[in-house]
Each structure stands twice: as structure tokens, then as C-alpha cells.
Enzyme design. Structure first.
Site: not given
Ligand code: UGA
Length: 372
Positions: A165, A194, A216, A218, A231-233, A237, A319
Site C-alpha cells: 500500500y 489517522n 471501529a 475497539f 496488536v503486539d502489545g 503510536q 512505530d
Molecule cells: C491505516 C492505513 O494503512 C494508513 O494508510 C492510513 O493513513 C491510516 O490507517 C489512517 O487511518 O490514516 P494504521 O494506522 O496502521 O494505518 O491503521 P489501523 O488499522 O487503525 O492500526 C493502527 C494501530 O492499531 C496499528 O498499530 C495496529 O496494529 C493497531 N491495531 C489495529 C490494534 O492494536 N488492534 C486492532 O484491532 C486494530
């Protein structure tokens, strides 16, 4: 202005359409594969909507581009589970189909606002520095803010399919930049950090075969007394941005006729709202307990799960992502105002209202799952 929103029926597109219509001086034409999030706009006299897929309905897309003053392309798969499990689809839609739109805009001499992602920065350079080198003095001087003008982009090895992506969006940005440089394309790039708000993604219990982003996930656990998976603790951030702040910035880019935003990429995010995923979960639970909990229904169990188990073997993570928004401040006169507690509360309210109205028992406690 006639503004064409490709992918205008999604979370960001629906808010952008509302913002543009509120301005009272734009015609908005939106296309998407699903109109659920713009259903409330369908009767508006300056809003036209088509159920249409840019991958297959190329003739309609071309026709709409021809009529546009500004084209806003929001079409993308943006859920990490899809990157890890279906990278070919992500490449085809997020790169090939988006590239075709950019080429058409170049040929037709149309202004293009292209949505990209904060994810193109990848993990921070600091994540590559071994722990034993991170002395207090080193850390005090380590700047990991992500800037459109100076930050290098980092990804991981090829087997980490998550990066398809980021690299698709990265290459798309580079090609669009080249189209501007060599072929005169008038473009602006938006890199969202985000965004959260009403209509964000969907509850995973409603679509069993798809996996939405964190908020969504949570929220579903809170509403259904389910499980919050960190995920992974939950150490990663993010900086969270309320959708109203975000569309205010994007709207200013769309309305810019001075050329100041032309051939520029913009970080749109709130650097003050940084939290780890675990902190974000705690805050959601705290606000939920204050506002909606009946004191009886079960609260979610919070567990840590390996990323490769939760998302698939190709998972990797960023990270931290802290936007440098000095360019948006300077060129757009923009400043985000929603803090973390405010944006979580407002978004949670909309989810709870929607959930209650669907379950037609607005006076009942929200959580309908098992008791703890
Ligand atoms: C996603 C997209 O990949 C980005 O391109 C986009 O810009 C971004 O969302 C956004 O909303 O702007 P990411 O922040 O990694 O990126 O998406 P999430 O699925 O919301 O994950 C955020 C963090 O929460 C990650 O560390 C993920 O491992 C963690 N997570 C996610 C959990 O701990 N539990 C979950 O149930 C879902």
C-alpha cells in the site's frame, strides 16, 4: 465549481461532500461502490451520486472527469488486513486505477487532488536505531517528525506485504509529481494522518469477511462486550485527527484558485494528538464507562495478540507517525483544534447513536453481549 469526488461515498468523501455542499457554491458529483454513507445527501439539489467502480466503469469516470473543474480522487483500499492478505488488489486499485485517473487529468488539463497516505513515510528512522545507541542525549536530539519536504521514506522487505500500500501510494505520488513537472498536471496531494469521526469504516461484526481499522474494532468490542486486541502489545503510536479539522484543510486545498497549493503535498494531521494504541484503548474504555455503560454489561477483555496472527504473516507496522504541518499552517492558514478526548467522544457518540437506532432500544444499555 463542479467538484468530482471519486470514492466520494466513503468516510472522508462523505464528510468532504457535506463540507462542499455547506459552502453553498459548488456542484458535487460523487461516485463510489456503496452509497450508505452519503444516503442523507442523495436528495440534495447540488449533489449527484453514481454507484460506480473506477476499475470497471472507465467510460463513466472519463465522462465525469471531462465535466469537472476539480477532480478529487479518494479511491483506495485503506485497511491494513487487505494489504497483507490481498496485495494484488491493493496494487491494482491504489496504483493502476489511480494512475489512469491521473493520466486522464493530465490529458484533459484538469486539476487533481490526489489522496495519498501518511503511511508512505513508513516506520521512523529511529525504529532502525538499536536500543543501546539510544542514549538520553541522542533521544533528546532525535527529531522524528515527518515532513513533506525533508523526510525520507522507509519500508520493509518484500515478504512484508503490508508495504504494498505504502509503496503503491509512494510511486503514485512520484509519477504524479513527474506529470506535474514534465507534462503540466496541476495537482495537490493529501496525506491523511489517522482521521477519526462519524461514519469511520464499519463495525467488524457487521461484515465478517472484512477487517476495519482500529477505532471501529475497539468500538465493536465496547458495543458488544467483545475483545479488544492490542496488536503486539499496542505499543505503536499514532497522531489522531478529527474529521472536521481534516475536511477544513482539504476544502481549502480544493477551493484554492491562487495556485499556492498547486504541485504541493500536504500532511493533514494533528501532531498534538499522539497516543499509543494501548493508551487509545484505555481512553475509549474510560469515556465509554463515563457516558454509556450501565454498570452491568460486560466490558471488553483487553488482550495482546501478535500482529502476524491478527493481520496475517505479511504484517509489519509503523512505530510512530507525527506530522509536520507547518506547510498546511502556512499555505492554508489551517490549524487543527480537536483534542484526543474530544474526537474520541464525538466519534463514539455517533457510533452509539447509530447502533442504538439499529437495535431500536435507545433507552437500553448499549452493550448487548455477555456479562462479565
Ligand atoms: C491505516 C492505513 O494503512 C494508513 O494508510 C492510513 O493513513 C491510516 O490507517 C489512517 O487511518 O490514516 P494504521 O494506522 O496502521 O494505518 O491503521 P489501523 O488499522 O487503525 O492500526 C493502527 C494501530 O492499531 C496499528 O498499530 C495496529 O496494529 C493497531 N491495531 C489495529 C490494534 O492494536 N488492534 C486492532 O484491532 C486494530
Amino acid at each position: 465549481m463542479q467538484v468530482v469526488l471519486l470514492g466520494g461515498g466513503g468516510f472522508i468523501g462523505s464528510h468532504l461532500a457535506e463540507w462542499l455542499l455547506r459552502r453553498g457554491r459548488h456542484e458535487v458529483i460523487a461516485t463510489d461502490i456503496n452509497h450508505e454513507k452519503v444516503r442523507h445527501l442523495l436528495d440534495h439539489n447540488r449533489f449527484t451520486y453514481f454507484d460506480s467502480d473506477i476499475h470497471t466503469d472507465t467510460a463513466l469516470t472519463r465522462q465525469l472527469l471531462e465535466s469537472a473543474d476539480v477532480v478529487v480522487n479518494l479511491v483506495a483500499v485503506a485497511t491494513p488486513k487487505t494489504y497483507t492478505l490481498n496485495p494484488m488488489h491493493v496494487f491494482e486499485l491504489d496504483f493502476l486505477d489511480n494512475l489512469r485517473v491521473a493520466q486522464q487529468c493530465t490529458d484533459m488539463n484538469k486539476r487533481l487532488i490526489q489522496f495519498s497516505t501518511c503511511e508512505i513515510y513508513g516506520p521512523t528512522w529511529l525504529s532502525l536505531v538499536p536500543q543501546d545507541l539510544r542514549t538520553p542525549d541522542f533521544m533528546a536530539r532525535a527529531d522524528i517528525t515527518q515532513s513533506e519536504e525533508t523526510t525520507a521514506m522507509i519500508t520493509g522487505p518484500i515478504h512484508e506485504t503490508r508495504w504494498i500500500y505504502a509503496t503503491s501510494k509512494h510511486l503514485l505520488e512520484r509519477v504524479i509529481h513527474a506529470m506535474g513537472f514534465q507534462q503540466g498536471l496541476d495537482y495537490s496531494i493529501i496525506r491523511p494522518f489517522n482521521f477519526v469521526g462519524p461514519r469511520f469504516d464499519f463495525l467488524p461484526s457487521d461484515k465478517k469477511d472484512e477487517s476495519p481499522r482500529m477505532f471501529a474494532q475497539f468500538m465493536d468490542a465496547l458495543l458488544r462486550s467483545g475483545r479488544i486486541s492490542l496488536v503486539d502489545g499496542g505499543l505503536a503510536q499514532r497522531c489522531y485527527t478529527y474529521i472536521d479539522d481534516a475536511v477544513e484543510a482539504i476544502g481549502r486545498v480544493i477551493e484554492d484558485t491562487s495556485g499556492v497549493t498547486s504541485r504541493q503535498a500536504f500532511n493533514i494531521g494533528n501532531p498534538r494528538n499522539e497516543a499509543s494504541v494501548a493508551e487509545f484503548a484505555d481512553l475509549m474504555i474510560e469515556i465509554y464507562k463515563e457516558r454509556y455503560w450501565d454498570g452491568v454489561a460486560g466490558l471488553p477483555e483487553v488482550v495482546s495478540v501478535p500482529g502476524k496472527e491478527f493481520f496475517g504473516p505479511g504484517y509489519a507496522d509503523c512505530d510512530r507517525r507525527i506530522p509536520d504541518i507547518s506547510k498546511a499552517r502556512e499555505l492554508l492558514g489551517w490549524e487543527p483544534s480537536w483534542d484526543l478526548r474530544g474526537l474520541i467522544g464525538e466519534t463514539m457518540d455517533s457510533f452509539v447513536r447509530e447502533f442504538r437506532s439499529r437495535h431500536r432500544d435507545s433507552d437500553a444499555p448499549v452493550a448487548i453481549g455477555s456479562r462479565s
